[in-house]
Design an enzyme around this catalytic site. Structure first.
Site, short mmCIF file in Angstrom:
data_model
loop_
_atom_site.label_atom_id
_atom_site.label_comp_id
_atom_site.label_asym_id
_atom_site.label_seq_id
_atom_site.Cartn_x
_atom_site.Cartn_y
_atom_site.Cartn_z
N GLN A 1 49.99 59.82 65.48
CA GLN A 1 50.81 59.17 66.15
C GLN A 1 51.05 57.68 66.20
OE1 GLN A 1 49.60 62.12 69.32
NE2 GLN A 1 51.64 61.73 70.14
N ASN B 1 41.41 68.41 69.96
CA ASN B 1 42.57 68.22 71.06
C ASN B 1 43.50 69.31 71.41
OD1 ASN B 1 43.54 66.03 72.71
ND2 ASN B 1 45.52 66.96 71.59
N GLU B 2 43.34 69.71 72.69
CA GLU B 2 44.37 70.65 73.24
C GLU B 2 44.53 72.12 72.30
OE1 GLU B 2 47.22 67.90 75.97
OE2 GLU B 2 48.10 68.72 74.12
N HIS C 1 43.36 66.21 66.11
CA HIS C 1 44.30 66.02 66.93
C HIS C 1 45.62 66.37 66.30
CE1 HIS C 1 45.40 63.68 70.81
NE2 HIS C 1 46.72 64.16 70.43
#
Length: 443
Positions: free
Chosen positions: A27, A164-165, A120
């Protein structure tokens, strides 16, 4: 960790509390060309806006860390990119490992404690083309990658987030299986069971690999907390809805050193399923309901399930063009964190999403950053919220006068045009993001 306590000046957080901000490699770094997401962005699909140069943090990470340290933050969570480290199966780039080690050393030199996320959302393109998480041997491949990160995380890194998540990764797998079928307008589709099982196994194997690298590392993973709130009579339905979408991933963290809590908004559940937010609710640039209390519910729900495992808020924030709303939202969130500490929950830190305006999986329009980034020059400009939150990090005190329920200008969040928002929603869902108005995770 001791509880927060009230002083004459305000709410004082415990000594050693982690005050930081979070980012993710794809990102902010730019030109992550060997990843599955880069391929999707340029594959002629429905992702209208590719990541491109992002915030150019691959080259400007020193400036990012300088700003965070100068602002007063003590912690920085960033991810390292599997697709850069292992661009081809079994080929590990010494140059990329050295790059990420320089980032760890750079954080330490600036007085920032690095929290390193190993995965991620993005994976190497070759891994995706081999079938992704549900392919034979996928968990072995991830474990091999984790072992290879030893030069990066082996010294000076206290906290490592394996994945992540993971619940949103499993949801993304289910969304891809939907094909042309539309996802729900509120809430989440049922996560793919095979992906769920693989991710839990991968996390446990990765945790063991991290501990083998250094027994001093505290390992955990972060879960996207949806804050499922039962409408009257829907308690059983809410529990059944929550378990495969969230709770099973929290249960998997019961033997971890910590678990990451990531919340942004809430999802209301009735006897017939999820219920959209009220029409008159204030919304953020992502279309989510403005709900600062979400993190308090998320912390308590997680603690109820995970048991005696420390909690860290690894993401919490708001996409808005009005920085005063970011400060108001974060004030409310920190009051919730403080209340949780007062009630005896073992909350070890708060890391805001995000340090920088970044690529939000199909669009640069949702601005989450404490620091704005010029899309042409990449110039960084800290917003007032960055100085405000950095100041709290320095003092560890949330002033008494602050209140999350201060008057709210209904349109203060500067909403996107509704039709544009819907189009972005469709693009992100199709690309695997699986967002909806009632879903607060950020895949």
């Amino acid at each position: 960790m001791p509880a927060a306590h009230v002083t004459a000046n305000g709410l004082r957080f415990p000594d050693g509390f982690l005050w930081g901000a979070s980012t993710a490699a794809h990102q902010i770094e730019g030109n992550n060309v060997n990843s599955d997401w880069w391929h999707m962005e340029h594959g002629g699909g429905s992702i209208a806006e590719p990541s491109g140069d992002a915030a150019d943090s691959y080259h400007r990470w020193r400036e990012d860390m300088d700003l965070l340290a100068e602002l007063g933050f003590t912690d920085y969570r960033f991810s390292i990119e599997w697709a850069r480290i292992e661009p081809a199966p079994g080929h590990f780039s010494k140059a990329e490992l050295a790059h990420y080690r320089r980032m760890v050393d750079g954080a330490l030199e600036r007085g920032l404690r690095p929290m390193v996320t190993l995965h991620h959302f993005t994976v190497p393109r070759w891994f995706a083309e081999c079938g992704g998480w549900t392919a034979d041997g996928a968990v072995d491949l991830f474990e091999r990658y984790v072992r290879a990160t030893a030069p990066v995380i082996g010294a000076g890194v206290r906290h490592v987030c394996t994945i992540n998540e993971p619940n949103m990764i499993a949801v993304a797998g289910a969304v891809r299986d939907l094909g042309t079928e539309a996802p729900p307008t509120a809430g989440l589709v049922l996560p793919d069971k095979a992906t769920t099982d693989a991710l839990i196994q991968a996390h446990h194997r990765a945790t063991a690999a991290v501990k083998a690298i250094s027994a001093d590392i505290q390992a955990g993973w972060s879960v996207a907390n949806q804050v499922y709130q039962a409408l009257p009579g829907a308690e059983a339905a809410t529990a059944a809805y929550s378990h495969p979408r969230e709770d099973v991933f929290i249960e998997a963290a019961r033997d971890d050193d910590w678990v990451g809590v990531q919340s942004y908004t809430r999802t209301r559940v009735g006897t017939d399923g999820t219920v959209p937010a009220p029409d008159d609710a204030e919304r953020t640039l992502t279309g989510w309901e403005y709900y600062p209390r979400a993190v308090g519910y998320a912390l308590r729900h997680t603690a109820e399930i995970v048991g005696d495992v420390p909690l860290i808020v690894t993401e919490n924030g708001i996409a808005t063009g009005d920085d005063s709303r970011r400060i108001a939202y974060t004030t409310g969130a920190l009051q919730e964190v403080s209340a949780a500490l007062e009630d005896g929950l073992d909350v070890r830190g708060y890391l805001h999403w995000s340090a920088l305006d970044n690529y939000e999986w199909g669009s640069y329009k949702p601005t989450f950053g404490l620091i704005s980034v010029d899309p042409d020059t990449f110039a960084r400009t800290p917003r007032p919220s960055a100085a405000w939150l950095g100041g709290l990090a320095r003092t560890g005190v949330l002033p008494r006068a602050a209140s999350w329920d201060s008057p709210q200008p209904r349109q203060a969040a500067q909403l996107l045009d509704p039709q544009e928002s819907c189009k972005e929603q469709e693009q992100q869902d199709h690309g695997g993001a699986a967002r909806s108005e009632g879903q607060g995770g950020r895949p």
